[in-house]
Write an enzyme that holds these catalytic residues in place. Structure first.
Site, PDB file in Angstrom:
ATOM      1  N   GLU A 190       0.821  -1.213   0.000  1.00 45.27           N
ATOM      2  CA  GLU A 190       0.000   0.000   0.000  1.00 45.27           C
ATOM      3  C   GLU A 190       0.858   1.267   0.000  1.00 45.27           C
ATOM      4  O   GLU A 190       0.730   2.110   0.892  1.00 45.27           O
ATOM      5  CB  GLU A 190      -0.890   0.018   1.254  1.00 45.27           C
ATOM      6  CG  GLU A 190      -1.823  -1.161   1.397  1.00 45.27           C
ATOM      7  CD  GLU A 190      -2.470  -1.238   2.781  1.00 45.27           C
ATOM      8  OE1 GLU A 190      -1.975  -0.606   3.739  1.00 45.27           O
ATOM      9  OE2 GLU A 190      -3.481  -1.942   2.901  1.00 45.27           O
ATOM     10  N   CYS A 210      -2.819  32.671  10.799  1.00 46.27           N
ATOM     11  CA  CYS A 210      -2.525  33.321  12.078  1.00 46.27           C
ATOM     12  C   CYS A 210      -2.157  32.297  13.139  1.00 46.27           C
ATOM     13  O   CYS A 210      -2.908  32.056  14.099  1.00 46.27           O
ATOM     14  CB  CYS A 210      -3.722  34.139  12.530  1.00 46.27           C
ATOM     15  SG  CYS A 210      -4.264  35.246  11.231  1.00 46.27           S
ATOM     16  N   GLU A 211      -1.049  31.644  12.956  1.00 46.65           N
ATOM     17  CA  GLU A 211      -0.550  30.639  13.904  1.00 46.65           C
ATOM     18  C   GLU A 211       0.973  30.670  13.822  1.00 46.65           C
ATOM     19  O   GLU A 211       1.529  30.680  12.718  1.00 46.65           O
ATOM     20  CB  GLU A 211      -0.980  29.225  13.491  1.00 46.65           C
ATOM     21  CG  GLU A 211      -2.458  29.010  13.399  1.00 46.65           C
ATOM     22  CD  GLU A 211      -2.975  28.000  14.421  1.00 46.65           C
ATOM     23  OE1 GLU A 211      -2.184  27.552  15.273  1.00 46.65           O
ATOM     24  OE2 GLU A 211      -4.167  27.703  14.341  1.00 46.65           O
ATOM     25  N   ARG A 265       2.327  19.706   6.380  1.00 44.29           N
ATOM     26  CA  ARG A 265       3.417  18.848   6.864  1.00 44.29           C
ATOM     27  C   ARG A 265       4.478  19.583   7.696  1.00 44.29           C
ATOM     28  O   ARG A 265       4.892  19.080   8.743  1.00 44.29           O
ATOM     29  CB  ARG A 265       4.079  18.098   5.700  1.00 44.29           C
ATOM     30  CG  ARG A 265       3.106  17.278   4.845  1.00 44.29           C
ATOM     31  CD  ARG A 265       3.779  16.254   3.964  1.00 44.29           C
ATOM     32  NE  ARG A 265       4.391  15.212   4.747  1.00 44.29           N
ATOM     33  CZ  ARG A 265       5.657  15.157   5.063  1.00 44.29           C
ATOM     34  NH1 ARG A 265       6.489  16.059   4.587  1.00 44.29           N
ATOM     35  NH2 ARG A 265       6.123  14.197   5.819  1.00 44.29           N
ATOM     36  N   TYR A 294       0.325  13.914   0.674  1.00 42.37           N
ATOM     37  CA  TYR A 294      -0.128  14.534   1.917  1.00 42.37           C
ATOM     38  C   TYR A 294      -0.027  16.061   1.856  1.00 42.37           C
ATOM     39  O   TYR A 294       0.292  16.716   2.845  1.00 42.37           O
ATOM     40  CB  TYR A 294       0.640  13.966   3.124  1.00 42.37           C
ATOM     41  CG  TYR A 294       0.578  12.451   3.176  1.00 42.37           C
ATOM     42  CD1 TYR A 294      -0.623  11.810   3.458  1.00 42.37           C
ATOM     43  CD2 TYR A 294       1.689  11.664   2.882  1.00 42.37           C
ATOM     44  CE1 TYR A 294      -0.701  10.419   3.470  1.00 42.37           C
ATOM     45  CE2 TYR A 294       1.613  10.274   2.892  1.00 42.37           C
ATOM     46  CZ  TYR A 294       0.424   9.659   3.188  1.00 42.37           C
ATOM     47  OH  TYR A 294       0.352   8.288   3.192  1.00 42.37           O
TER      48      TYR A 294
HETATM   49  N1  LLP Z   1      -1.412   1.871   4.553  1.00 40.01           N
HETATM   50  C1  LLP Z   1      -1.918   2.314   5.710  1.00 40.01           C
HETATM   51  C2  LLP Z   1      -2.762   1.430   6.509  1.00 40.01           C
HETATM   52  C3  LLP Z   1      -1.639   3.620   6.138  1.00 40.01           C
HETATM   53  O1  LLP Z   1      -2.134   4.059   7.292  1.00 40.01           O
HETATM   54  C4  LLP Z   1      -0.807   4.458   5.338  1.00 40.01           C
HETATM   55  C5  LLP Z   1      -0.491   5.814   5.759  1.00 40.01           C
HETATM   56  C6  LLP Z   1      -0.318   3.937   4.131  1.00 40.01           C
HETATM   57  C7  LLP Z   1      -0.632   2.627   3.769  1.00 40.01           C
HETATM   58  C8  LLP Z   1       0.561   4.736   3.211  1.00 40.01           C
HETATM   59  O2  LLP Z   1       1.766   5.056   3.796  1.00 40.01           O
HETATM   60  P1  LLP Z   1       2.941   5.771   2.946  1.00 40.01           P
HETATM   61  O3  LLP Z   1       3.425   4.792   1.921  1.00 40.01           O
HETATM   62  O4  LLP Z   1       2.358   6.982   2.312  1.00 40.01           O
HETATM   63  O5  LLP Z   1       3.958   6.092   3.965  1.00 40.01           O
HETATM   64  N2  LLP Z   1       0.311  12.655   6.716  1.00 40.01           N
HETATM   65  C9  LLP Z   1       1.579  12.006   6.968  1.00 40.01           C
HETATM   66  C10 LLP Z   1       1.582  10.567   6.571  1.00 40.01           C
HETATM   67  C11 LLP Z   1       0.520   9.758   7.276  1.00 40.01           C
HETATM   68  C12 LLP Z   1       0.453   8.354   6.782  1.00 40.01           C
HETATM   69  C13 LLP Z   1      -0.752   7.667   7.300  1.00 40.01           C
HETATM   70  N3  LLP Z   1      -0.910   6.337   6.853  1.00 40.01           N
HETATM   71  C14 LLP Z   1       2.686  12.803   6.266  1.00 40.01           C
HETATM   72  O6  LLP Z   1       2.387  13.817   5.662  1.00 40.01           O
HETATM   73  O7  LLP Z   1       3.848  12.447   6.370  1.00 40.01           O
END
Ligand code: LLP
Length: 398
Positions: free
Chosen positions: A269, A337-338, A308, A366
């Site tokens: 994923e 404003c933060e 981020r 993201y």
């Molecule tokens: N599978 C599951 C169950 C997840 O919770 C996530 C991400 C992924 C796959 C994908 O993960 P990746 O390959 O993108 O690392 N907003 C944060 C990242 C939060 C990720 C949440 N879950 C950021 O901007 O770094």
């Protein structure tokens, strides 16, 4: 993919100032070619796996459609993401449904459309999934998300498989959960799901994921239950500072000896690795000021369009649209404003004036998907660059 030609930043062969002239700022811009390259790299590294792209990273419709075209499926975590994936043409059989708080309505929708597998996040969720399947007169394939208690090296907000984390099924409940699933005639047990964190770049962490998964597969099989496959989640990180980080090929090589003997089907994923470097966020300088001995450059999009840096202290590279010698380290701040609304501290940039454009790199994951309308600001438009052409794309959220 990004380069300066005649001192103007280009994506593929499109000068980014042309997009700004027509669309304004802030604006997200994505490269389809770069997306193709990255998806191919993943698919070549894992030719037999289902690559269920994590839609939460970026649910832009054109990107989703392109990912489908390149053979990906989707990891979705809500009815909204499920609908976005289906309407982009992703076949339900390539969709994996995740989440720690799926509502009964969401479970029913997932079962009705016929997703490939529902990843159950809690022992307590088993009866709810079974009830939804029974009501609909269907049998549904499920995996159990295991919390292996592994604290990976990343920002604490991005660790989700450590001891005490609220995600997944704790070790002591895994075997009883498998037994419960096996007793439910409307559930078909497929295997185990692991996702321990995001933005992982250490070889040790990435290797451990497969090792822990293999241990759990052995345990479940030894207890007499069949395990058809494992889903090893996402998590592969990128070098936000431009440094080299492990590639999908590296990870595949590290996993090979552990996974091959187990004869499992594999689902992955990935989110960030596929789309982060595909996108830039363009913002416009609104005000340059000297204050407390520093130069502060205020731009027209901040934590509302790219959360981020504020949320994780992430450092994205910031490049000027017009090439110039970086002469000083300035702070780039947003309009919200933060005090947290700082996009970058001590960024090496050439002298800037009001109206200049800055590009924030690696913003394809993201970024737009976490944007908000805070402070009464609209969600930014999204533009897709396809070789020499570009167009505004319908957005995945808002
Ligand atoms: N599978 C599951 C169950 C997840 O919770 C996530 C991400 C992924 C796959 C994908 O993960 P990746 O390959 O993108 O690392 N907003 C944060 C990242 C939060 C990720 C949440 N879950 C950021 O901007 O770094």
């Amino acid at each position: 993919m990004l380069h300066y030609r005649e001192q103007v930043l280009h994506m593929e062969s499109v000068p980014l100032d042309e997009i700004v002239r027509h669309i304004g700022t802030p604006v997200y811009v994505y490269s389809l070619n770069e997306l193709s390259r990255r998806v191919r790299a993943y698919r070549e590294a894992f030719p037999d796996a289902l690559i269920a792209y994590a839609c939460k990273a970026n649910a832009n419709r054109v990107l989703l459609a392109h990912l489908t075209h390149l053979g990906c499926g989707a990891d979705v975590v809500s009815a909204g993401e499920l609908r976005a994936a289906l309407s982009a043409g992703i076949p339900p059989r390539r969709v994996v449904f995740n989440g720690n708080a799926k509502t009964d309505e969401e479970l029913r929708l997932a079962i009705q459309v016929g997703v490939r597998v529902i990843n159950i996040d809690a022992r307590e969720e088993i009866v709810r999934v079974a009830a939804a399947a029974r009501d609909l007169g269907r049998q549904v394939t499920v995996a159990l998300r295991v919390n292996p208690g592994l604290a990976v090296t990343t920002h604490p907000h991005l660790q989700v498989g450590a001891m005490g984390s609220h995600f997944g099924i704790p070790p002591e409940d895994v075997l009883p959960s498998v037994a419960e699933v096996m007793r439910e005639s409307h559930l078909r047990f497929w295997g185990l799901h692991f996702h321990v964190g995001s933005q992982l770049t250490s070889r040790q962490d990435l290797t451990m994921i497969a090792q822990l998964a293999a241990e759990w597969v052995h345990r479940v099989r030894e207890a007499g239950y069949p395990v058809e496959g494992v889903n090893l989640g996402g998590g592969l990180g990128i070098g936000y500072d431009g440094a080299d980080t492990p590639s999908p090929q590296d990870v595949a090589a590290w996993w090979e000896a552990t996974l091959a003997p187990l004869n499992l089907s594999l689902i992955l994923e990935p989110g960030r690795w596929l789309v982060a470097p595909v996108g830039v966020l363009l913002v416009r300088v609104v005000q340059v000021k000297r204050t407390w001995g520093r130069t502060v450059v205020a731009v027209d999009g901040g934590m509302n369009v790219l959360l981020r840096p504020a949320l994780y202290g992430a450092r994205h590279r910031i490049w000027p649209l017009r090439e110039g010698e970086p002469v000083r380290a300035v702070d780039v701040v947003g309009p919200i404003c933060e005090s947290a609304d700082v996009l970058g501290r001590d960024c090496p940039l050439p002298p800037l004036k009001n109206g200049d454009i800055l590009a924030i790199l690696d913003a394809g994951a993201y970024g737009r998907s976490m944007a908000s309308t805070y402070n009464g600001r609209p969600l930014p438009p999204e533009v897709v660059v396809d070789g020499t052409t570009w167009y505004v794309s319908p957005s995945g959220n808002g």
